[in-house]
Design a protein around this motif. Structure first.
Motif, PDB file in Angstrom:
ATOM      1  N   ALA A 178       0.831  -1.205   0.000  1.00 55.52           N
ATOM      2  CA  ALA A 178       0.000   0.000   0.000  1.00 55.52           C
ATOM      3  C   ALA A 178       0.868   1.259   0.000  1.00 55.52           C
ATOM      4  CB  ALA A 178      -0.930  -0.008   1.213  1.00 55.52           C
ATOM      5  N   VAL A 179       1.965   1.245   0.762  1.00 55.98           N
ATOM      6  CA  VAL A 179       2.902   2.375   0.745  1.00 55.98           C
ATOM      7  C   VAL A 179       3.432   2.585  -0.671  1.00 55.98           C
ATOM      8  CG1 VAL A 179       5.179   3.145   1.513  1.00 55.98           C
ATOM      9  CG2 VAL A 179       3.549   2.213   3.166  1.00 55.98           C
ATOM     10  N   SER A 180       3.757   1.503  -1.352  1.00 53.22           N
ATOM     11  CA  SER A 180       4.217   1.605  -2.732  1.00 53.22           C
ATOM     12  C   SER A 180       3.162   2.272  -3.605  1.00 53.22           C
ATOM     13  CB  SER A 180       4.548   0.207  -3.266  1.00 53.22           C
ATOM     14  OG  SER A 180       4.925   0.249  -4.621  1.00 53.22           O
ATOM     15  N   GLY A 181       1.891   1.925  -3.389  1.00 56.00           N
ATOM     16  CA  GLY A 181       0.817   2.562  -4.147  1.00 56.00           C
ATOM     17  C   GLY A 181       0.682   4.044  -3.850  1.00 56.00           C
ATOM     18  N   LEU A 182       0.857   4.416  -2.582  1.00 57.81           N
ATOM     19  CA  LEU A 182       0.828   5.832  -2.222  1.00 57.81           C
ATOM     20  C   LEU A 182       1.912   6.605  -2.959  1.00 57.81           C
ATOM     21  CD1 LEU A 182       0.315   5.910   1.660  1.00 57.81           C
ATOM     22  CD2 LEU A 182      -1.277   6.708  -0.082  1.00 57.81           C
ATOM     23  N   ILE A 183       3.123   6.062  -2.918  1.00 55.47           N
ATOM     24  CA  ILE A 183       4.259   6.741  -3.539  1.00 55.47           C
ATOM     25  C   ILE A 183       4.095   6.804  -5.051  1.00 55.47           C
ATOM     26  CG2 ILE A 183       6.749   6.579  -3.929  1.00 55.47           C
ATOM     27  CD1 ILE A 183       6.028   7.440  -1.107  1.00 55.47           C
ATOM     28  N   THR A 184       3.581   5.723  -5.627  1.00 58.06           N
ATOM     29  CA  THR A 184       3.512   5.623  -7.082  1.00 58.06           C
ATOM     30  C   THR A 184       2.381   6.452  -7.668  1.00 58.06           C
ATOM     31  OG1 THR A 184       4.434   3.385  -6.970  1.00 58.06           O
ATOM     32  CG2 THR A 184       3.296   3.999  -9.002  1.00 58.06           C
ATOM     33  N   LEU A 185       1.184   6.369  -7.104  1.00 55.55           N
ATOM     34  CA  LEU A 185       0.007   6.976  -7.718  1.00 55.55           C
ATOM     35  C   LEU A 185      -0.557   8.163  -6.938  1.00 55.55           C
ATOM     36  CD1 LEU A 185      -1.850   3.713  -8.839  1.00 55.55           C
ATOM     37  CD2 LEU A 185      -0.422   5.228 -10.237  1.00 55.55           C
ATOM     38  N   ALA A 186      -0.670   8.038  -5.601  1.00 53.31           N
ATOM     39  CA  ALA A 186      -1.293   9.115  -4.832  1.00 53.31           C
ATOM     40  C   ALA A 186      -0.388  10.333  -4.730  1.00 53.31           C
ATOM     41  CB  ALA A 186      -1.672   8.614  -3.439  1.00 53.31           C
ATOM     42  N   GLU A 187       0.910  10.118  -4.534  1.00 53.62           N
ATOM     43  CA  GLU A 187       1.808  11.253  -4.330  1.00 53.62           C
ATOM     44  C   GLU A 187       1.856  12.186  -5.530  1.00 53.62           C
ATOM     45  OE1 GLU A 187       5.214  13.724  -4.694  1.00 53.62           O
ATOM     46  OE2 GLU A 187       4.986  11.888  -5.861  1.00 53.62           O
ATOM     47  N   PRO A 188       2.101  11.704  -6.762  1.00 53.21           N
ATOM     48  CA  PRO A 188       2.124  12.659  -7.881  1.00 53.21           C
ATOM     49  C   PRO A 188       0.783  13.315  -8.135  1.00 53.21           C
ATOM     50  CG  PRO A 188       2.415  10.399  -8.665  1.00 53.21           C
ATOM     51  CD  PRO A 188       2.494  10.353  -7.182  1.00 53.21           C
ATOM     52  N   LEU A 189      -0.312  12.591  -7.929  1.00 50.79           N
ATOM     53  CA  LEU A 189      -1.632  13.173  -8.149  1.00 50.79           C
ATOM     54  C   LEU A 189      -1.911  14.280  -7.138  1.00 50.79           C
ATOM     55  CD1 LEU A 189      -4.780  11.377  -9.287  1.00 50.79           C
ATOM     56  CD2 LEU A 189      -4.966  12.851  -7.305  1.00 50.79           C
ATOM     57  N   LEU A 190      -1.659  14.009  -5.860  1.00 48.92           N
ATOM     58  CA  LEU A 190      -1.902  15.024  -4.836  1.00 48.92           C
ATOM     59  C   LEU A 190      -0.948  16.205  -4.983  1.00 48.92           C
ATOM     60  CD1 LEU A 190      -2.513  12.759  -1.711  1.00 48.92           C
ATOM     61  CD2 LEU A 190      -4.195  14.211  -2.854  1.00 48.92           C
ATOM     62  N   ARG A 191       0.284  15.925  -5.348  1.00 50.83           N
ATOM     63  CA  ARG A 191       1.258  17.005  -5.509  1.00 50.83           C
ATOM     64  C   ARG A 191       0.791  18.007  -6.562  1.00 50.83           C
ATOM     65  NH1 ARG A 191       4.977  16.459  -9.124  1.00 50.83           N
ATOM     66  NH2 ARG A 191       5.272  14.209  -8.798  1.00 50.83           N
ATOM     67  N   VAL A 192       0.286  17.515  -7.675  1.00 46.10           N
ATOM     68  CA  VAL A 192      -0.183  18.416  -8.727  1.00 46.10           C
ATOM     69  C   VAL A 192      -1.454  19.131  -8.294  1.00 46.10           C
ATOM     70  CG1 VAL A 192      -1.031  18.537 -11.091  1.00 46.10           C
ATOM     71  CG2 VAL A 192       0.938  17.095 -10.551  1.00 46.10           C
ATOM     72  N   LEU A 193      -2.387  18.404  -7.657  1.00 42.42           N
ATOM     73  CA  LEU A 193      -3.616  19.060  -7.202  1.00 42.42           C
ATOM     74  C   LEU A 193      -3.326  20.166  -6.202  1.00 42.42           C
ATOM     75  CD1 LEU A 193      -6.080  16.053  -6.707  1.00 42.42           C
ATOM     76  CD2 LEU A 193      -6.092  17.742  -8.550  1.00 42.42           C
ATOM     77  N   ALA A 194      -2.333  19.944  -5.341  1.00 43.15           N
ATOM     78  CA  ALA A 194      -1.986  20.946  -4.331  1.00 43.15           C
ATOM     79  C   ALA A 194      -1.024  21.999  -4.861  1.00 43.15           C
ATOM     80  CB  ALA A 194      -1.364  20.252  -3.112  1.00 43.15           C
ATOM     81  N   ALA A 195      -0.591  21.843  -6.121  1.00 39.95           N
ATOM     82  CA  ALA A 195       0.354  22.767  -6.763  1.00 39.95           C
ATOM     83  C   ALA A 195       1.699  22.793  -6.067  1.00 39.95           C
ATOM     84  CB  ALA A 195      -0.229  24.178  -6.848  1.00 39.95           C
ATOM     85  N   HIS A 196       2.074  21.701  -5.431  1.00 35.21           N
ATOM     86  CA  HIS A 196       3.385  21.625  -4.801  1.00 35.21           C
ATOM     87  C   HIS A 196       4.460  21.422  -5.865  1.00 35.21           C
ATOM     88  CE1 HIS A 196       2.009  20.367  -0.481  1.00 35.21           C
ATOM     89  NE2 HIS A 196       1.635  21.583  -0.825  1.00 35.21           N
ATOM     90  N   PRO A 197       5.625  22.003  -5.665  1.00 30.24           N
ATOM     91  CA  PRO A 197       6.709  21.788  -6.640  1.00 30.24           C
ATOM     92  C   PRO A 197       7.183  20.342  -6.607  1.00 30.24           C
ATOM     93  CG  PRO A 197       7.517  22.965  -4.706  1.00 30.24           C
ATOM     94  CD  PRO A 197       6.028  22.888  -4.560  1.00 30.24           C
ATOM     95  N   ALA A 198       7.574  19.838  -7.754  1.00 24.80           N
ATOM     96  CA  ALA A 198       8.101  18.477  -7.817  1.00 24.80           C
ATOM     97  C   ALA A 198       9.458  18.437  -7.129  1.00 24.80           C
ATOM     98  CB  ALA A 198       8.233  18.035  -9.267  1.00 24.80           C
ATOM     99  N   PRO A 199       9.711  17.407  -6.334  1.00 25.21           N
ATOM    100  CA  PRO A 199      11.019  17.316  -5.675  1.00 25.21           C
ATOM    101  C   PRO A 199      12.128  17.117  -6.696  1.00 25.21           C
ATOM    102  CG  PRO A 199       9.788  15.269  -5.393  1.00 25.21           C
ATOM    103  CD  PRO A 199       8.849  16.250  -6.035  1.00 25.21           C
ATOM    104  N   GLU A 200      13.287  17.678  -6.406  1.00 21.12           N
ATOM    105  CA  GLU A 200      14.437  17.484  -7.281  1.00 21.12           C
ATOM    106  C   GLU A 200      14.933  16.048  -7.137  1.00 21.12           C
ATOM    107  OE1 GLU A 200      15.992  19.407  -9.471  1.00 21.12           O
ATOM    108  OE2 GLU A 200      14.512  20.996  -9.218  1.00 21.12           O
ATOM    109  N   PRO A 201      15.030  15.312  -8.245  1.00 18.17           N
ATOM    110  CA  PRO A 201      15.515  13.933  -8.137  1.00 18.17           C
ATOM    111  C   PRO A 201      16.985  13.910  -7.729  1.00 18.17           C
ATOM    112  CG  PRO A 201      15.318  14.589 -10.434  1.00 18.17           C
ATOM    113  CD  PRO A 201      14.731  15.702  -9.628  1.00 18.17           C
ATOM    114  N   TYR A 202      17.339  12.903  -6.972  1.00 19.64           N
ATOM    115  CA  TYR A 202      18.750  12.746  -6.599  1.00 19.64           C
ATOM    116  C   TYR A 202      19.074  11.267  -6.469  1.00 19.64           C
ATOM    117  CZ  TYR A 202      17.535  11.773  -1.680  1.00 19.64           C
ATOM    118  OH  TYR A 202      17.055  11.217  -0.522  1.00 19.64           O
TER     119      TYR A 202
END
Length: 462
Positions: free
Chosen positions: A360-384
């Motif tokens: 379920a954590v994997s699902g949060l990271i994979t699908l919920a996180e990018p969707l919520l980030r865009v809805l909330a207009a949060h900046p995308a984290p810098e990959p490292y």
């Protein structure tokens, strides 16, 4: 995992690392894909899933799971297409962690008048100076003007009187007979005076639209005279916990287990910027699930379990009946393969999480996180990327998300990273994105920070 970092046993990260829900999801895939993904025959996969050796094809079978990076892109794009709620005005105390929906423009000059930068004396002209009675304090009425040769005591932040040419710090002045003030170091014009408008002038843009509101942003907004801020509203999330076998308290018994996802998902979604409006426990009731989805006011509905093809896995059939559009139906990632993303309405999405906790954590990271980030207009984290201290065995075809801790300049894979386990992620700093085939010691892996490690507990859960 052995001391060398090589995984052994039933959760070794290869085909043997499948849980029941993942096996069921693979049963739905074409024969060749199942054989390649599990390294087993179709009959063996079906037996592990607890199904007949020749299960009927599920109506939601697909030609292959969505690659993990692609699934995240689809989730982000889906949010961009969603109908956005209008900006809202919130008090400063409620704005932490939100995003500015309008520029932060200066409402006045900062400072709005000439102020003293130090405790000392306000002096006019060259010294020595005659000290005037009284003093100038911050927040008090405008002081009387000074003429050349005069000085007056002044506090930090106090308005500088008209006629003052400098502020002499307390440690740089000496008083003599007849209340005369002498400088003990050279004094320059404008010294230790903060001139009006030094930081900004009225109308200057202090911060652009889209700025994440941090404690420092709140301080700047307050200094600039704001009582409220126009912000992008938090996306609303509702959690539907499925499963008749779940307990909400006490020890597991008689085939019942404690619900780990109910307590975990709400704060995790808040950490991702969502407002959790409800956590509802529905059991394995198809009618209740349909009613909950069709009456939800959330921007994102999150379900737990029920995404495979078992007799009480009602998520797919329910989405079919209500005419939802499946955007992602299975992801090539371990753990968490049988996750899904659906568009329920133009402005509403559903993320179906596997029932196993780490999956379920994997699902949060994979699908919920990018969707919520865009809805909330949060900046995308810098990959490292960070090199691994130990080897990580990979899945033959799928990405693996592996909990790691950071030790110096290296990422150390953690034990207890099976789909049903939370012991590893509970102490992790991040998740390493391990490509198919695994990674050797020293290989640089992309890391996904956990939200509380980047924002801090007090910030991300407000």
């Amino acid at each position: 995992m052995t001391a060398s970092g090589t995984h052994t046993g039933p959760h070794a990260g290869n085909g043997d690392d499948l849980d029941v829900e993942e096996a069921l999801a693979l049963v739905r895939a074409p024969k060749a894909d199942r054989a390649n993904s599990t390294g087993r025959t179709d009959h063996a996969s079906a037996r592990r899933a607890g199904h007949p050796e020749h299960p009927h094809p599920h109506p939601h079978g697909h030609e292959g799971a969505t690659p993990w990076p692609r699934a995240r892109e689809i989730a982000a794009r889906a949010a961009r297409r969603a109908t956005r709620r209008p900006a809202v005005s919130v008090a400063l105390g409620d704005a932490l962690g939100l995003v500015l929906a309008a520029p932060l423009d200066a409402l006045s000059d900062l400072p709005s008048f000439d102020t003293s930068a130090m405790d000392g004396w306000a002096v006019a002209g060259p010294g020595p100076w005659q000290i005037r009675d009284g003093g100038v304090l911050a927040g008090h009425a405008p002081p009387e003007p000074l003429t050349d040769g005069e000085a007056v005591r002044i506090a930090t932040g106090a308005r500088v009187p008209t006629g003052v040419t400098a502020v002499l710090r307390s440690e740089h002045g000496r008083t003599g007979p007849q209340d005369r003030l002498h400088a003990t170091s050279e004094t320059s014009h404008g010294q230790d005076i903060r001139p009006r408008g030094q930081e900004c002038r009225r109308g200057d843009q202090l911060l652009p639209t889209g700025t994440l509101i941090t404690p420092a942003v709140l301080g700047l907004a307050a200094a600039a005279g704001y009582d409220t801020l126009a912000v992008v509203p938090r996306p609303r999330a509702e959690i539907l916990v499925l499963g008749d076998e779940l307990l909400t308290e006490g020890l597991p018994h008689d085939g019942l287990i404690r619900d780990a996802l109910g307590p975990m998902l709400a704060p995790w979604l808040r950490a991702l910027g969502a407002e959790v409006i409800a956590v509802r426990r529905l059991g394995d009731d198809a009618k209740a699930l349909r009613r909950a989805i069709t009456t939800s006011r959330a921007d994102l509905i999150v379900t737990t379990g029920g995404t495979a093809a078992g007799p009480v896995d009602h998520v797919h059939p329910t989405l079919d009946k209500i005419g939802a559009e499946l955007l992602v139906d299975g992801v090539a990632v371990r753990p968490g393969h049988p996750m899904l993303l659906a568009r329920v309405k133009a402005d509403q999405h559903l993320v179906g999480l596997p029932g196993n906790p780490l999956a379920a954590v994997s699902g949060l990271i994979t699908l919920a996180e990018p969707l919520l980030r865009v809805l909330a207009a949060h900046p995308a984290p810098e990959p490292y990327r960070t090199p691994l201290r130990e080897a990580v065995q990979g899945h033959a075809h799928d990405t693996r998300l592996v909990p790691v801790v950071l030790r110096g300049e290296r990422a150390v894979p953690l034990h207890y990273s099976g789909p049903a386990m939370l012991r590893g992620i509970a102490t992790a700093d991040a998740l390493a994105v391990v490509p198919p085939g695994g990674a050797a010691p020293g290989a640089e892996m992309e890391l996904l920070d956990l939200p509380w490690d980047t924002a801090g507990i007090g910030v991300c859960f407000t």
